[in-house]
Structure formats: C-alpha cells, structure tokens
Write a protein that holds these residues in place. Sequence first.
Motif, PDB file in Angstrom:
ATOM      1  N   UNK A 108       0.828  -1.201   0.000  1.00  0.00           N
ATOM      2  CA  UNK A 108       0.000   0.000   0.000  1.00  0.00           C
ATOM      3  C   UNK A 108       0.867   1.258   0.000  1.00  0.00           C
ATOM      4  N   UNK A 109       0.538   2.178  -0.896  1.00  0.00           N
ATOM      5  CA  UNK A 109       1.241   3.449  -1.004  1.00  0.00           C
ATOM      6  C   UNK A 109       0.192   4.561  -1.077  1.00  0.00           C
ATOM      7  N   UNK A 110       0.395   5.611  -0.312  1.00  0.00           N
ATOM      8  CA  UNK A 110      -0.528   6.745  -0.342  1.00  0.00           C
ATOM      9  C   UNK A 110      -0.084   7.746  -1.405  1.00  0.00           C
ATOM     10  N   UNK A 111      -1.069   8.225  -2.171  1.00  0.00           N
ATOM     11  CA  UNK A 111      -0.814   9.168  -3.256  1.00  0.00           C
ATOM     12  C   UNK A 111      -1.609  10.440  -2.976  1.00  0.00           C
ATOM     13  N   UNK A 112      -0.941  11.588  -3.079  1.00  0.00           N
ATOM     14  CA  UNK A 112      -1.597  12.877  -2.890  1.00  0.00           C
ATOM     15  C   UNK A 112      -1.440  13.702  -4.166  1.00  0.00           C
ATOM     16  N   UNK A 113      -2.551  14.164  -4.685  1.00  0.00           N
ATOM     17  CA  UNK A 113      -2.524  15.045  -5.838  1.00  0.00           C
ATOM     18  C   UNK A 113      -2.776  16.470  -5.405  1.00  0.00           C
ATOM     19  N   UNK A 114      -2.078  17.401  -5.982  1.00  0.00           N
ATOM     20  CA  UNK A 114      -2.310  18.818  -5.761  1.00  0.00           C
ATOM     21  C   UNK A 114      -1.821  19.575  -6.983  1.00  0.00           C
ATOM     22  N   UNK A 115      -2.338  20.774  -7.178  1.00  0.00           N
ATOM     23  CA  UNK A 115      -1.910  21.567  -8.323  1.00  0.00           C
ATOM     24  C   UNK A 115      -0.439  21.963  -8.168  1.00  0.00           C
ATOM     25  N   UNK A 144      -5.508   6.989  -2.632  1.00  0.00           N
ATOM     26  CA  UNK A 144      -5.287   8.317  -3.192  1.00  0.00           C
ATOM     27  C   UNK A 144      -6.262   9.351  -2.653  1.00  0.00           C
ATOM     28  N   UNK A 145      -5.750  10.564  -2.507  1.00  0.00           N
ATOM     29  CA  UNK A 145      -6.573  11.684  -2.072  1.00  0.00           C
ATOM     30  C   UNK A 145      -6.013  12.962  -2.678  1.00  0.00           C
ATOM     31  N   UNK A 146      -6.859  13.972  -2.787  1.00  0.00           N
ATOM     32  CA  UNK A 146      -6.430  15.256  -3.333  1.00  0.00           C
ATOM     33  C   UNK A 146      -6.367  16.304  -2.240  1.00  0.00           C
ATOM     34  N   UNK A 147      -5.418  17.213  -2.345  1.00  0.00           N
ATOM     35  CA  UNK A 147      -5.284  18.300  -1.382  1.00  0.00           C
ATOM     36  C   UNK A 147      -5.999  19.564  -1.824  1.00  0.00           C
ATOM     37  N   UNK A 148      -6.557  19.543  -3.036  1.00  0.00           N
ATOM     38  CA  UNK A 148      -7.270  20.740  -3.489  1.00  0.00           C
ATOM     39  C   UNK A 148      -8.486  20.391  -4.336  1.00  0.00           C
ATOM     40  N   UNK A 149      -8.295  20.155  -5.632  1.00  0.00           N
ATOM     41  CA  UNK A 149      -9.426  19.912  -6.536  1.00  0.00           C
ATOM     42  C   UNK A 149      -9.380  18.463  -7.033  1.00  0.00           C
ATOM     43  N   UNK A 150     -10.321  18.103  -7.903  1.00  0.00           N
ATOM     44  CA  UNK A 150     -10.350  16.759  -8.455  1.00  0.00           C
ATOM     45  C   UNK A 150      -9.224  16.588  -9.472  1.00  0.00           C
ATOM     46  N   UNK A 160      -4.730   1.837 -16.711  1.00  0.00           N
ATOM     47  CA  UNK A 160      -5.574   2.063 -15.546  1.00  0.00           C
ATOM     48  C   UNK A 160      -5.654   3.560 -15.259  1.00  0.00           C
ATOM     49  N   UNK A 161      -6.795   3.965 -14.702  1.00  0.00           N
ATOM     50  CA  UNK A 161      -7.013   5.375 -14.373  1.00  0.00           C
ATOM     51  C   UNK A 161      -8.009   5.455 -13.236  1.00  0.00           C
ATOM     52  N   UNK A 162      -7.830   6.447 -12.358  1.00  0.00           N
ATOM     53  CA  UNK A 162      -8.748   6.622 -11.240  1.00  0.00           C
ATOM     54  C   UNK A 162      -8.799   8.091 -10.850  1.00  0.00           C
ATOM     55  N   UNK A 163     -10.006   8.622 -10.659  1.00  0.00           N
ATOM     56  CA  UNK A 163     -10.145   9.991 -10.164  1.00  0.00           C
ATOM     57  C   UNK A 163      -9.635  10.082  -8.725  1.00  0.00           C
ATOM     58  N   UNK A 164      -9.057  11.226  -8.392  1.00  0.00           N
ATOM     59  CA  UNK A 164      -8.516  11.487  -7.055  1.00  0.00           C
ATOM     60  C   UNK A 164      -9.297  12.667  -6.487  1.00  0.00           C
ATOM     61  N   UNK A 165      -9.967  12.458  -5.340  1.00  0.00           N
ATOM     62  CA  UNK A 165     -10.950  13.415  -4.837  1.00  0.00           C
ATOM     63  C   UNK A 165     -10.491  14.068  -3.544  1.00  0.00           C
ATOM     64  N   UNK A 166     -10.818  15.344  -3.346  1.00  0.00           N
ATOM     65  CA  UNK A 166     -10.525  15.983  -2.059  1.00  0.00           C
ATOM     66  C   UNK A 166     -11.461  15.478  -0.972  1.00  0.00           C
ATOM     67  N   UNK A 167     -10.932  15.285   0.230  1.00  0.00           N
ATOM     68  CA  UNK A 167     -11.756  14.870   1.365  1.00  0.00           C
ATOM     69  C   UNK A 167     -12.215  13.442   1.331  1.00  0.00           C
ATOM     70  N   UNK A 168     -11.613  12.610   0.484  1.00  0.00           N
ATOM     71  CA  UNK A 168     -12.033  11.209   0.377  1.00  0.00           C
ATOM     72  C   UNK A 168     -10.871  10.387  -0.142  1.00  0.00           C
ATOM     73  N   UNK A 169     -11.003   9.052  -0.045  1.00  0.00           N
ATOM     74  CA  UNK A 169      -9.991   8.149  -0.579  1.00  0.00           C
ATOM     75  C   UNK A 169     -10.560   7.381  -1.771  1.00  0.00           C
TER      76      UNK A 169
END
Length: 319
Positions: A108-115, A144-150, A160-169
């Motif tokens: 398991x690896x945590x991924x954070x997306x941000x602008x 995965x989770x986002x620190x700002x927008x989708x 493979x592809x997956x949306x990354x959402x703020x406030x959720x995993x």
Amino acid sequence: MFSLLINSASAAKWLPAPATKLAEEVDQLIYFLVEISVLSSLLVIGGFVYFSIRFRRKSEKDKPPAITHNYLLEFLWSFIPFLIFMFVFGWGWLLYDKMRDHPKEALEIHVYGQMWNWDFVYKNGKKSSGILTVPVNKPVKLIMSSRDVIHSFFIPSFRIKQDVLPGSYTALSFTASKKGKFPVFCTELCGAGHSSMLATVHVMELEEWEKWLAKNPYKGMSLAQIGGSVFQKSCTACHTVTTEKRIGPGLAGLFGTKREFEKGEAKVADENYIRESILNPSTRIVKGYGNLMTPFAGLLTEEEMTGLVEYIKSLNSSP
C-alpha cells in the motif's frame, strides 16, 4: 482474428507497450473492437455499394419488384449484433472487475494530488514527489486523495485510471510485469498547470526496491507511528486498541469488518469509513453507541488523518 488488420507491431504505433498482464488483456479487447468495427464497416459499406450498383434504375421503364418481408433475415441482423454487444459487455465487465480487485497482500502506497504535482508516501514514512517507485511482479494498491481539486491518476502503459478526490480516498491496484519507467498523467482538467502535472512510475526488482525504501532521508516516523501518536493524545479516553468497549468501540480488528448502524444500514469499515467516522462521526452511528464523539474535521492535518487510518488498520495484525 484478423491479424492482417491489426497486429502487435502496428498497434505499438498508437498504444504504449503494455507493462502489466491486465494491460495486455485490455489491448485484446481493444483489438477485437477495432477488428469487429472494421468488419462491420466493410459489410455495411460494401453491401451499400453492391446493392446500389446491382439494383440501380437502368431506364424509365424499370419498375421495382414487389418487396416482401424476410423475417429470418430481419431477426438475424438484429440478434447477431445484440450477441456481439453482450459479449463485449461481459468481456469489459470482467476486465473492470479485475481493475477493482485489491489483493490483501498488496503493497500500500498513499498518493496525494495537488496543483500541479503528485506526492507519494510509503508505509515506513518515506516520501517522494514525482516518482512512484514500486517492485516488479508485486501487487500494489494506491490509496489516493487530493489536497485541493479533483485530479485523475492515469498510467497509460498499465491501462488504468482513477479519479482522485478531495476529502475522500479512492484506490487503484496494479501488478507491474516489466521493469522500467512509465509516465503518469493527470486526465482531469485542474487548472492552468494541468498539462504539466506529470509523474513517473519506476519499476525495479524487489531486492533493489527494498534497499531503496530502507534509505529514508526523511528519518521520520512511519504513517502508523504518526497515527499512534495522535491516537494516544486524542482517542484513548473513548477507544481502546483491543476489542474492549468504552464510550466508543474497541478498534482491534475493526478494519475490513461489517459495521451495523442505528438506522439499520450496514457498511464495511474501509479507509473512507474510518476517515468519515473520525471527521464527521455523527454521519453514521454504530448500533449500541450514542452520538457522543467529537468531530475532528479541521483539527487534523492530512498526514495525521492518514496516519490514524493506517494505525487503526495496523491493529488488525496486533497480537
């Protein structure tokens, strides 16, 4: 099927080389769809041209013959495409189901997306930005989770592809079958720097990866240790790390179990459930407990929140 129309050599010109077994299976479906589309086009267009020439009007005296129904023909040209569509649907559903299967033994690896970049955090606390390093032939689960927008995490070579959402995993799993470096793109428009939101998946041998992981320049606590520290400061008055009940339930063995709520609904305790229960506990009240827990929304950093989730998950394996 029609190897002269599409083969692996020509396909490489418009698809990146597959780097997982699932990607190879997805390519087979794509090839089938293209081949059946080419065949259908040839039949329809060829039939149109043939009948236009064969039954063209040759003189003013020509009269069209009486037209009668051929019910078998009409049934077949509807039923055969229906069977093809259902076959493709079933094939696609099986592949989608494989994409959403998360092996229990996965790394398991945590991924954070941000602008406009990607950060990666490993279980031992090691962090990297822009490069996701994983071992070959080892199942990997990205949480995965986002620190700002989708955002949207897309690895073309893995299909493979997956949306990354703020406030959720959200989660995405894969098993890389080839060593090398593979590009990652964001495929959800997220602002002016969207096109530059790039990363790389670096796949290496397991032994090499373990040595890389052990060299942790951050020298910080693991995610579970961070969560344990938060737990000791904020949670011990109401919860235990065993199955013993206090004001709230004991947390040992909680992750992955089915929780029943006062309103009669039920839900498996996954990462999103734990997050929601910490940030907004009144959303779902576990049967037998009151609405007494203080919401932690706005009181925890994202790292502390992730650490708490990992700490509670680690209690499943505690003696």
